[in-house]
Scaffold this active site. Sequence first.
Site, PDB file in Angstrom:
ATOM      1  N   ARG A  18       9.180  -4.436  10.444  1.00 24.46           N
ATOM      2  CA  ARG A  18       9.424  -3.589  11.622  1.00 24.46           C
ATOM      3  C   ARG A  18       8.348  -3.787  12.690  1.00 24.46           C
ATOM      4  O   ARG A  18       8.634  -3.645  13.878  1.00 24.46           O
ATOM      5  CB  ARG A  18       9.496  -2.115  11.216  1.00 24.46           C
ATOM      6  CG  ARG A  18      10.857  -1.732  10.665  1.00 24.46           C
ATOM      7  CD  ARG A  18      10.905  -0.283  10.273  1.00 24.46           C
ATOM      8  NE  ARG A  18      12.281   0.189  10.163  1.00 24.46           N
ATOM      9  CZ  ARG A  18      12.620   1.364   9.663  1.00 24.46           C
ATOM     10  NH1 ARG A  18      11.688   2.194   9.228  1.00 24.46           N
ATOM     11  NH2 ARG A  18      13.890   1.732   9.610  1.00 24.46           N
ATOM     12  N   GLY A  78      17.719  -0.937   5.105  1.00 20.80           N
ATOM     13  CA  GLY A  78      17.588  -0.246   3.826  1.00 20.80           C
ATOM     14  C   GLY A  78      17.655  -1.170   2.625  1.00 20.80           C
ATOM     15  O   GLY A  78      17.011  -2.213   2.595  1.00 20.80           O
ATOM     16  N   LYS A  87      26.606   6.136  -3.138  1.00 17.72           N
ATOM     17  CA  LYS A  87      27.442   7.295  -2.815  1.00 17.72           C
ATOM     18  C   LYS A  87      28.540   6.983  -1.808  1.00 17.72           C
ATOM     19  O   LYS A  87      28.272   6.476  -0.722  1.00 17.72           O
ATOM     20  CB  LYS A  87      26.576   8.394  -2.221  1.00 17.72           C
ATOM     21  CG  LYS A  87      25.629   9.028  -3.202  1.00 17.72           C
ATOM     22  CD  LYS A  87      24.897  10.149  -2.505  1.00 17.72           C
ATOM     23  CE  LYS A  87      24.043  10.954  -3.464  1.00 17.72           C
ATOM     24  NZ  LYS A  87      23.348  12.007  -2.709  1.00 17.72           N
ATOM     25  N   GLY A 137      19.782   4.378   8.704  1.00 19.19           N
ATOM     26  CA  GLY A 137      20.643   5.447   9.203  1.00 19.19           C
ATOM     27  C   GLY A 137      21.176   5.173  10.606  1.00 19.19           C
ATOM     28  O   GLY A 137      22.348   5.415  10.894  1.00 19.19           O
TER      29      GLY A 137
HETATM   30  C1  3PG Z   1      13.766   5.213   8.965  1.00 18.37           C
HETATM   31  O1  3PG Z   1      12.863   4.705   8.303  1.00 18.37           O
HETATM   32  O2  3PG Z   1      14.903   5.402   8.514  1.00 18.37           O
HETATM   33  C2  3PG Z   1      13.481   5.560  10.394  1.00 18.37           C
HETATM   34  O3  3PG Z   1      12.192   5.195  10.749  1.00 18.37           O
HETATM   35  C3  3PG Z   1      13.729   7.028  10.623  1.00 18.37           C
HETATM   36  O4  3PG Z   1      12.892   7.808   9.824  1.00 18.37           O
HETATM   37  P1  3PG Z   1      13.337   9.293   9.448  1.00 18.37           P
HETATM   38  O5  3PG Z   1      14.579   9.145   8.590  1.00 18.37           O
HETATM   39  O6  3PG Z   1      12.181   9.927   8.735  1.00 18.37           O
HETATM   40  O7  3PG Z   1      13.676  10.010  10.755  1.00 18.37           O
END
Ligand code: 3PG
Length: 375
Positions: free
Chosen positions: A35, A334, A186, A357
Amino acid sequence: MRTLDDLDVEGKRVLVRVDFNVPQDEDLSITDDARIRAALPTLRELRGRGARLVLLAHLGRPKGVDPKFSLRPVAERLSELLGEDVALSPDLDDVPDADVVMIENVRFFEGETKNSPELASRYAALADVYVNDAFGAAHRAHASTEGVAHLLPSAAGRLLQREVETLNGILEDPKRPLVAVVGGAKVTDKIGVLDAFLQRADAVLVGGAMCFPFFKAQGHSVGSSLCEEEGVEPASRVMEDAKLELPTDLVAGREFSADTEVRELDEVDVPDGWMGLDIGAGTAERYAAEIAAAGTVFWNGPMGAFELAPFAAGTKAVAEAMASTEAVTVVGGGDSAAALAQFGLADRVTHLSTGGGASLELIEGKELPGVRALT
Ligand code: 3PG
Ligand code: MG
């Protein structure tokens, strides 16, 4: 969406929101700096155009000031990668007058996650213009990702721009066939993504423990597999769609462990006392062939417990097919990103998203507050 092409930054102080929420080990050493590296093009371009930088970032989910969540290791790594000093300012007062300054973890400040207008004004007072390059946090309406964008001339950085253009591109005008590979634990986490791709894709290939609610709805036995109960209803709603493909064989284990007893099942009924932990070899071969024949592939979520050697083959087959296909390949962040990294294939896909997300919400058709504020 406004981009760096729309901003005059020469001689200006630019406030840049980055997503440097990186994994760390117990000694707080950074275990994956992808990142940080992903933001370098934006930071280098701004520096090259004569801007001085004030960086805003979050790390973890601290409750107030907590040294474990300090950005110091991140500032040090950025300094190495950028080849410039990066000063770290513990607060918003007396910010050092340096070319590149990083403010401490924005989540140390009261009001950040509540999108406090007062905090946003304090951020805005630090600079002349605002650039958001934090795609991974663009689904959060926080003071540093949303509020402050309204208070200064603002635009997207190159990373955020590329993420949004790539992900929108596969939804709006994909090279066909468009194949989505969706895995993970899930169904309820992924049902919005399944719906989005069932509308647009030519095939949707499902793997991971999220298969078991489907199998349960079809009347199969799931043994002691991880099977999300709330997933059975949404699974049965989309199950009849002809584009949706499920595994036809599985690899099962006695328990969730690398040295457990392993059994290959040539169908999807899991016997009592066994848990399904990977897609079978036949399914992996079929999925790999569809990836090879695709024009565009989107992948999010592992096919099995790839962190355990006996159950890694299905996820590895998908990762290798992604790496060798001629198709445009896009991977949501992820676990699928971690799997690609584990197999040494992270640089073999067209686009590896820095957002988990955020990329899923964008695919689901939700408006991301951090993007909307730049539009
Ligand atoms: C992540 O790692 O998914 C993003 O940096 C967002 O972090 P957060 O879910 O704690 O808002
Ligand atoms: Mg998250």
